[in-house]
Enzyme design. Structure first.
Site, PDB file in Angstrom:
ATOM      1  N   LYS A 194       0.884  -1.179   0.000  1.00 36.48           N
ATOM      2  CA  LYS A 194       0.000   0.000   0.000  1.00 36.48           C
ATOM      3  C   LYS A 194       0.913   1.217   0.000  1.00 36.48           C
ATOM      4  CE  LYS A 194      -4.166   1.755   0.287  1.00 36.48           C
ATOM      5  NZ  LYS A 194      -5.117   1.688  -0.829  1.00 36.48           N
ATOM      6  N   ASP A 250      -2.386 -12.348   5.294  1.00 37.89           N
ATOM      7  CA  ASP A 250      -3.397 -13.086   6.056  1.00 37.89           C
ATOM      8  C   ASP A 250      -4.724 -13.046   5.291  1.00 37.89           C
ATOM      9  OD1 ASP A 250      -4.713 -14.376   8.067  1.00 37.89           O
ATOM     10  OD2 ASP A 250      -4.598 -12.743   9.523  1.00 37.89           O
TER      11      ASP A 250
END
Ligand code: NAD
Length: 362
Positions: A194, A250
Site C-alpha cells: 500500500k 493473512d
C-alpha cells in the site's frame, strides 16, 4: 543410495490423528518406491499436549522439532480447551512453534483442480487453470510491531495502537524466498503493498525492486492491496506467485484459497532461514467430525507433498503424491466435504487406501 529424513509428526487434536495416519502411510509407500527412508518421531502439541502435560507446547516437543529435517503438523484445538486462559490455549502452542523455529515465510498454494472446479463460487471460465502461490511474511508487520496496546488518554478516553514496521533485512529475507519460489514456478512475482499511503510499504516496494536485479529470470510487478484483492476475484489467472506482508497476506491468502472452494484440500508450508519447516493443512481440527472417519485427508497428504518439495528437496516424491491425489479424484472418489452428484463417497481411511492403490499402480 538411500536418503534419510527425520520427520517430527504432530497429529494434534480433533481429526488430526486420522488425517496424519493417512499421510504417514502415503509417505511410507513413496519412500519404499523411491528409496527414501523416513524416520518418524511423534510429539504432542495443542489440546493433546495440554491434557498430557499441562502446556500446549512442551519443551520436549520443540526440541524434537528442532532436531528434525521437517515437521508435519495436522491441526490443533477443540471445544474442550476453548475456555482456558490465552497462554494455555492450544493456539498458543502453534504460535510458540512458529516463533521457536523462526518461521518467517508462509507459502499457501491455491490451485483449482479440474475435478473440483464446480466447488468454486466463481464461474468456471474465471477459475479454470488457476495456480497461485501466496508467500506471506509471518513474523513481522502489524501483528508484531511495537508500540502496541490500549492506552488511556488524558481525557480518560481509551486509545488503541498497533504498529506496522518492517526492516530492510526482514523484507529482503521474505523477498528471497518469494523470488526463489517464483523461479520454481511460472517465473512471475507480484508484490502487494500500500505504498501510495504507507511508508513501510514504500520501503517494501523499494527493496523488492532492488532484489529483482538478482533474479533476471523472474518478472516482478507491484499492486496495491485493494487492487490485488479485486484482481484476485476478477481475474485470478493473471497471478503466479504473490509476495506480501503479514496483514495483507493473512487476508489475501484466505481469499485466494477460497477460489478453490474446498478447505479440506488446502496445504501450506512455513519456512525459516534454516530447517526445519512446518507443513500443515490450512483447515483446523474439525471437532464436529472428529473420530467419525469423515475427514478429508487430502490437505494433509498435499502438505506432506509440500514438505517433500520445499523442505526436503524431494521433487519426484512430491510429484508422485500430487499425481496420486489427482488420480483418485479422476476416479470419482470423494470425501463428504467435496462430494457431488455421480461421485463415490469414501471415509478418511478408504480415501487413504485409494491413494495407496493409486501410488502402487504407477
Ligand atoms: P475448521 O477448519 O476446523 O472447520 C471448519 C469446517 O470445515 C467444519 O465444518 C469442519 O468439519 C470442516 N472441515 C475442516 N477440515 C476438514 C477436513 N479435512 N475434512 C472435512 N471437513 C473439514 O475450523 P473451525 O471449526 O473454525 O475450528 C475448529 C478448531 O480448529 C478450533 O479450535 C480452532 O481454533 C482450530 N483451528 C486450528 C487451526 C490449525 O491447527 N492450524 C486452524 C484453524 C482453526
Amino acid at each position: 543410495m538411500t536418503q534419510h529424513h527425520r520427520i517430527t509428526l504432530l497429529p494434534g487434536d480433533g481429526i488430526g490423528p486420522e488425517i496424519m495416519a493417512v499421510a504417514v502411510e502415503v509417505l511410507k509407500v513413496v519412500g519404499q518406491q523411491l528409496d527414501i527412508e523416513f524416520e518418524f518421531q511423534e510429539a504432542l502439541i495443542g489440546g493433546a499436549a495440554i491434557d498430557a502435560t499441562g502446556e500446549p507446547l512442551p519443551a520436549q516437543t520443540l526440541e524434537m522439532c528442532r532436531n528434525s529435517d521437517a515437521v508435519l503438523l495436522a491441526a490443533i484445538g477443540g471445544y474442550k480447551w476453548d475456555s482456558l486462559p490465552r497462554n494455555l490455549r492450544p493456539e498458543t502452542g502453534l504460535l510458540g512453534l512458529r516463533a521457536g523455529l523462526k518461521l518467517f515465510a508462509n507459502l499457501r498454494p491455491a490451485i483449482i483442480l479440474p475435478q473440483l472446479i464446480d466447488a468454486s463460487s466463481l464461474k468456471r471460465d474465471v477459475v479454470e487453470g488457476v495456480d497461485i502461490m501466496v508467500v506471506r511474511e509471518l513474523t513481522g508487520g502489524l501483528y508484531f510491531g511495537e508500540p502496541r496496546g490500549i492506552f488511556a488518554t488524558e481525557t480518560g478516553e481509551k486509545r488503541a495502537v498497533n504498529t506496522m514496521a518492517y526492516s530492510e533485512a526482514e523484507i529482503d529475507r521474505i523477498g528471497k524466498v518469494a523470488f526463489e519460489t517464483a523461479q520454481k514456478r511460472g517465473g512471475k512475482l507480484c508484490s502487494v503493498d500500500k505504498s501510495n499511503v504507507l511508508e513501510v510499504s514504500q520501503l517494501w516496494r523499494d527493496r523488492m525492486t532492488q532484489l529483482a536485479s538478482n533474479y533476471p529470470d523472474v518478472e516482478l510487478s507491484h499492486l496495491y492491496v485493494d487492487n490485488a484483492a479485486m484482481q484476485l476475484v476478477r481475474s485470478p489467472k493473471q497471478f503466479d506467485t504473490i509476495v506480501t506482508g503479514n496483514l495483507f497476506g493473512d487476508i489475501l491468502s484466505d481469499a485466494a484459497a477460497m477460489l478453490t472452494g474446498s478447505i479440506g484440500m488446502l496445504p501450506s508450508a512455513s519456512l525459516g532461514e534454516s530447517k526445519p519447516g512446518v507443513f500443515e493443512p490450512v483447515h483446523g481440527s474439525a471437532p464436529d467430525i472428529a473420530g467419525q472417519d469423515k475427514a478429508n485427508p487430502l490437505a494433509q497428504v498435499l502438505s506432506a507433498a509440500m514438505m517433500l518439495r520445499y523442505g526436503l528437496n524431494q521433487k519426484t516424491a512430491a510429484d508422485r503424491i500430487e499425481q496420486a491425489v489427482l488420480q483418485v479424484l479422476d476416479q470419482g472418489k470423494r470425501t463428504g466435504d467435496i462430494m457431488s452428484a455421480g461421485m463415490t463417497q469414501l471415509g478418511c481411511r478408504a480415501m487413504g487406501e485409494a491413494l495407496i492403490d493409486a501410488l502402487q499402480s504407477t
